[in-house]
Motif scaffolding. Structure first.
Motif, PDB file in Angstrom:
ATOM      1  N   GLU A 186      81.961  49.757  -9.385  1.00  0.00           N
ATOM      2  CA  GLU A 186      81.841  50.158 -11.004  1.00  0.00           C
ATOM      3  C   GLU A 186      83.278  49.628 -11.439  1.00  0.00           C
ATOM      4  O   GLU A 186      84.351  49.694 -10.687  1.00  0.00           O
ATOM      5  N   ALA A 187      83.029  49.325 -12.622  1.00  0.00           N
ATOM      6  CA  ALA A 187      84.325  48.708 -13.489  1.00  0.00           C
ATOM      7  C   ALA A 187      84.254  48.777 -14.926  1.00  0.00           C
ATOM      8  O   ALA A 187      83.234  49.368 -15.269  1.00  0.00           O
ATOM      9  N   VAL A 188      85.451  49.008 -15.479  1.00  0.00           N
ATOM     10  CA  VAL A 188      85.538  49.199 -16.902  1.00  0.00           C
ATOM     11  C   VAL A 188      86.155  47.844 -17.512  1.00  0.00           C
ATOM     12  O   VAL A 188      87.131  47.295 -16.969  1.00  0.00           O
ATOM     13  N   VAL A 189      85.507  47.303 -18.359  1.00  0.00           N
ATOM     14  CA  VAL A 189      85.940  45.993 -19.053  1.00  0.00           C
ATOM     15  C   VAL A 189      86.258  46.219 -20.413  1.00  0.00           C
ATOM     16  O   VAL A 189      85.586  46.938 -21.197  1.00  0.00           O
ATOM     17  N   LYS A 190      87.315  45.582 -20.692  1.00  0.00           N
ATOM     18  CA  LYS A 190      88.138  45.776 -21.856  1.00  0.00           C
ATOM     19  C   LYS A 190      89.034  44.628 -22.485  1.00  0.00           C
ATOM     20  O   LYS A 190      89.382  43.672 -21.527  1.00  0.00           O
ATOM     21  N   PRO A 191      89.130  44.195 -23.566  1.00  0.00           N
ATOM     22  CA  PRO A 191      89.894  43.374 -24.318  1.00  0.00           C
ATOM     23  C   PRO A 191      91.546  43.623 -23.935  1.00  0.00           C
ATOM     24  O   PRO A 191      91.954  44.843 -23.939  1.00  0.00           O
ATOM     25  N   ALA A 192      92.143  42.337 -23.710  1.00  0.00           N
ATOM     26  CA  ALA A 192      93.671  42.607 -23.083  1.00  0.00           C
ATOM     27  C   ALA A 192      94.519  43.153 -24.572  1.00  0.00           C
ATOM     28  O   ALA A 192      95.497  43.685 -24.596  1.00  0.00           O
ATOM     29  N   VAL A 193      93.858  43.077 -25.720  1.00  0.00           N
ATOM     30  CA  VAL A 193      94.607  43.514 -27.212  1.00  0.00           C
ATOM     31  C   VAL A 193      93.625  44.322 -27.611  1.00  0.00           C
ATOM     32  O   VAL A 193      92.410  43.980 -28.305  1.00  0.00           O
ATOM     33  N   SER A 194      93.731  45.432 -27.485  1.00  0.00           N
ATOM     34  CA  SER A 194      92.754  46.662 -27.960  1.00  0.00           C
ATOM     35  C   SER A 194      93.367  48.137 -28.077  1.00  0.00           C
ATOM     36  O   SER A 194      94.517  48.136 -27.668  1.00  0.00           O
ATOM     37  N   ALA A 195      92.535  48.938 -28.837  1.00  0.00           N
ATOM     38  CA  ALA A 195      92.740  50.276 -28.810  1.00  0.00           C
ATOM     39  C   ALA A 195      91.708  51.228 -29.086  1.00  0.00           C
ATOM     40  O   ALA A 195      90.569  50.571 -29.442  1.00  0.00           O
ATOM     41  N   GLY A 196      91.514  52.350 -28.824  1.00  0.00           N
ATOM     42  CA  GLY A 196      90.400  53.401 -29.090  1.00  0.00           C
ATOM     43  C   GLY A 196      89.031  52.913 -28.252  1.00  0.00           C
ATOM     44  O   GLY A 196      88.120  53.131 -29.019  1.00  0.00           O
ATOM     45  N   ALA A 197      89.473  52.236 -27.166  1.00  0.00           N
ATOM     46  CA  ALA A 197      88.079  51.941 -26.458  1.00  0.00           C
ATOM     47  C   ALA A 197      87.319  50.782 -27.319  1.00  0.00           C
ATOM     48  O   ALA A 197      86.210  50.746 -26.871  1.00  0.00           O
ATOM     49  N   PHE A 198      88.016  50.024 -27.889  1.00  0.00           N
ATOM     50  CA  PHE A 198      87.344  48.844 -28.840  1.00  0.00           C
ATOM     51  C   PHE A 198      86.702  47.908 -27.931  1.00  0.00           C
ATOM     52  O   PHE A 198      87.552  47.308 -26.844  1.00  0.00           O
ATOM     53  N   GLU A 199      85.540  47.529 -27.994  1.00  0.00           N
ATOM     54  CA  GLU A 199      84.898  46.555 -27.135  1.00  0.00           C
ATOM     55  C   GLU A 199      84.878  46.749 -25.501  1.00  0.00           C
ATOM     56  O   GLU A 199      85.280  45.848 -25.022  1.00  0.00           O
ATOM     57  N   THR A 200      84.912  48.045 -25.185  1.00  0.00           N
ATOM     58  CA  THR A 200      85.231  48.384 -23.865  1.00  0.00           C
ATOM     59  C   THR A 200      83.731  49.055 -23.167  1.00  0.00           C
ATOM     60  O   THR A 200      83.096  49.900 -23.880  1.00  0.00           O
ATOM     61  N   LYS A 201      83.470  48.590 -21.993  1.00  0.00           N
ATOM     62  CA  LYS A 201      82.185  48.963 -21.375  1.00  0.00           C
ATOM     63  C   LYS A 201      82.572  49.250 -19.777  1.00  0.00           C
ATOM     64  O   LYS A 201      83.351  48.683 -19.273  1.00  0.00           O
ATOM     65  N   ARG A 202      81.676  50.450 -19.325  1.00  0.00           N
ATOM     66  CA  ARG A 202      81.837  50.731 -18.064  1.00  0.00           C
ATOM     67  C   ARG A 202      80.383  50.297 -17.500  1.00  0.00           C
ATOM     68  O   ARG A 202      79.454  50.426 -18.111  1.00  0.00           O
ATOM     69  N   LEU A 205      82.634  38.149 -24.769  1.00  0.00           N
ATOM     70  CA  LEU A 205      84.059  38.646 -25.223  1.00  0.00           C
ATOM     71  C   LEU A 205      85.115  37.553 -24.593  1.00  0.00           C
ATOM     72  O   LEU A 205      86.121  37.371 -25.370  1.00  0.00           O
ATOM     73  N   LEU A 206      84.974  36.771 -23.499  1.00  0.00           N
ATOM     74  CA  LEU A 206      85.694  36.029 -23.037  1.00  0.00           C
ATOM     75  C   LEU A 206      86.096  34.464 -23.859  1.00  0.00           C
ATOM     76  O   LEU A 206      86.995  34.044 -23.946  1.00  0.00           O
ATOM     77  N   ALA A 207      85.001  34.506 -24.786  1.00  0.00           N
ATOM     78  CA  ALA A 207      85.038  33.545 -25.648  1.00  0.00           C
ATOM     79  C   ALA A 207      86.051  33.598 -26.703  1.00  0.00           C
ATOM     80  O   ALA A 207      86.432  32.597 -27.369  1.00  0.00           O
ATOM     81  N   ARG A 208      86.264  34.912 -26.810  1.00  0.00           N
ATOM     82  CA  ARG A 208      86.983  35.531 -28.009  1.00  0.00           C
ATOM     83  C   ARG A 208      88.385  36.057 -27.804  1.00  0.00           C
ATOM     84  O   ARG A 208      89.398  35.869 -28.632  1.00  0.00           O
ATOM     85  N   ARG A 209      88.452  36.541 -26.599  1.00  0.00           N
ATOM     86  CA  ARG A 209      89.526  37.159 -26.181  1.00  0.00           C
ATOM     87  C   ARG A 209      90.272  37.432 -24.798  1.00  0.00           C
ATOM     88  O   ARG A 209      89.297  37.049 -23.902  1.00  0.00           O
ATOM     89  N   ASP A 210      91.180  37.437 -24.346  1.00  0.00           N
ATOM     90  CA  ASP A 210      91.771  37.743 -22.898  1.00  0.00           C
ATOM     91  C   ASP A 210      91.188  39.147 -22.718  1.00  0.00           C
ATOM     92  O   ASP A 210      90.931  40.030 -23.543  1.00  0.00           O
ATOM     93  N   VAL A 211      90.939  39.396 -21.339  1.00  0.00           N
ATOM     94  CA  VAL A 211      89.943  40.664 -20.803  1.00  0.00           C
ATOM     95  C   VAL A 211      90.537  41.150 -19.697  1.00  0.00           C
ATOM     96  O   VAL A 211      91.234  40.233 -18.883  1.00  0.00           O
ATOM     97  N   LEU A 212      90.603  42.308 -19.612  1.00  0.00           N
ATOM     98  CA  LEU A 212      90.816  43.132 -18.346  1.00  0.00           C
ATOM     99  C   LEU A 212      89.621  43.664 -17.710  1.00  0.00           C
ATOM    100  O   LEU A 212      88.724  44.219 -18.427  1.00  0.00           O
ATOM    101  N   ILE A 213      89.578  43.389 -16.255  1.00  0.00           N
ATOM    102  CA  ILE A 213      88.598  44.146 -15.622  1.00  0.00           C
ATOM    103  C   ILE A 213      89.039  44.859 -14.659  1.00  0.00           C
ATOM    104  O   ILE A 213      89.863  44.629 -13.653  1.00  0.00           O
ATOM    105  N   GLN A 214      88.875  46.229 -14.929  1.00  0.00           N
ATOM    106  CA  GLN A 214      89.522  47.419 -14.142  1.00  0.00           C
ATOM    107  C   GLN A 214      88.459  48.159 -13.211  1.00  0.00           C
ATOM    108  O   GLN A 214      87.446  48.356 -13.643  1.00  0.00           O
ATOM    109  N   ARG A 215      89.050  48.609 -12.055  1.00  0.00           N
ATOM    110  CA  ARG A 215      88.313  49.501 -11.138  1.00  0.00           C
ATOM    111  C   ARG A 215      88.123  50.711 -11.766  1.00  0.00           C
ATOM    112  O   ARG A 215      89.040  51.359 -12.319  1.00  0.00           O
ATOM    113  N   TYR A 216      86.884  51.294 -11.792  1.00  0.00           N
ATOM    114  CA  TYR A 216      86.419  52.436 -12.651  1.00  0.00           C
ATOM    115  C   TYR A 216      87.288  53.522 -11.713  1.00  0.00           C
ATOM    116  O   TYR A 216      87.027  53.586 -10.606  1.00  0.00           O
ATOM    117  N   ALA A 217      87.793  54.487 -12.382  1.00  0.00           N
ATOM    118  CA  ALA A 217      88.405  55.556 -12.032  1.00  0.00           C
ATOM    119  C   ALA A 217      87.710  56.860 -12.168  1.00  0.00           C
ATOM    120  O   ALA A 217      87.631  57.279 -13.015  1.00  0.00           O
TER     121      ALA A 217
END
Length: 290
Positions: free
Chosen positions: A131-147, A163-175
């Motif tokens: 499982e992962a959480v995907v989020k923009p690299a410039v964001s706050a408040g869980a903006f455009e964030t998905k588990r 999302l990648l067409a518009r922003r840098d992205v982080l894909i993090q292992r879900y904790a």
């Protein structure tokens, strides 16, 4: 009297309610604090003795305007906290990679640059994640964030590609520890001040209040406080010795180790309401730097 601009957003022209104690503490110390909207281009920031960045909570929606504002602060005569170099570095979540390279335990993360063609299923397979959480690299408040669970990778691929067409992205292992709450450790001038635990609504992973999250004062163990301070020390080293005036260190505890989710140096809510002396501690730290 010292004139201090407390930078805020157009949606919060009078700051958030939680900052009222900080404003009062500054006035008690002979300063004249004034909320000022960061995006108001008519403001002469150099007219203030100091600028303290507070509730500019819309900055990530206007990245070009924010970058230009930081540049203006950099050329103004005012003291700025946190400083422009800190704002630039912390405004993009690639800073987590810098801290990981300094030995800070960070959630396992895949950093993906804008425009990159990445298959989410391949990331799961290569990393061995379920499982992962995907989020923009410039964001706050869980903006455009998905588990996203591994089984939904193909179904979510179009969303990720957009999302990648518009922003840098982080894909993090879900904790999974997040269901027990995320710790926020607050440090002023490098010293521990107070902490809160932010818990998500049942069935959710987002801890922000707008998503149903709850906040309560916390009393972390001494070792966890020390690990949080090591994060601040690593930040200071990364910024060539510039210690943040304020830092909120967010993470979860796993097997006795504090694992960093984010360190907030731009516009964190500092939860003054969790400790009646917290606002005075930040005011003292600020006045001590003027």
């Amino acid at each position: 009297m010292t004139d201090i601009a407390l930078a805020t957003s157009a949606d919060l022209p009078s700051l958030i309610d939680d900052d009222a104690d900080f404003v009062a503490a500054l006035r008690d110390r002979g300063a004249d604090p004034e909320p000022v909207v960061w995006s108001d281009e008519s403001v002469a920031w150099g007219d203030y003795d100091a600028v303290v960045v507070r509730s500019i909570w819309d900055y990530y929606r206007h990245p070009e305007a924010f970058a230009a504002w930081v540049d203006r602060l950099d050329t103004a005569s005012s003291a700025v906290w946190n400083p422009p170099a800190t704002l630039r570095w912390n405004g993009h979540k690639r800073y987590l990679r810098d801290l990981a390279e300094r030995g800070i335990p960070v959630l396992e993360t895949e950093y993906v640059e804008r425009g990159t063609d990445v298959a989410l299923a391949d990331v799961f397979d290569a990393r061995g994640w379920d499982e992962a959480v995907v989020k923009p690299a410039v964001s706050a408040g869980a903006f455009e964030t998905k588990r996203i669970p591994k089984g939904d990778a193909d179904a979510e691929q179009d969303w990720l590609s957009d999302l990648l067409a518009r922003r840098d992205v982080l894909i993090q292992r879900y904790a999974p520890e997040i269901v027990r709450g995320e710790l926020s450790l607050v440090y002023f001038d490098g010293e521990y001040s107070h902490a809160v635990r932010k818990e998500p609504e049942r069935g959710d992973f987002r801890v922000q209040s707008e998503h149903g999250g709850r906040v309560a004062a916390a009393s972390p163990r001494a070792e966890i406080k020390a690990q949080g301070r090591r994060v601040v020390e690593a930040v200071t080293a990364e910024l060539n010795g510039e210690r943040p005036l304020y830092a909120r260190v967010d993470g979860i505890e796993r097997d006795g180790t504090f694992r960093l989710i984010e360190v907030e140096l731009v516009e964190p809510e500092l939860f003054f309401r969790a400790d009646p002396d917290a606002a005075g501690r930040l005011a003292d730290a600020l006045v001590g730097r003027l």
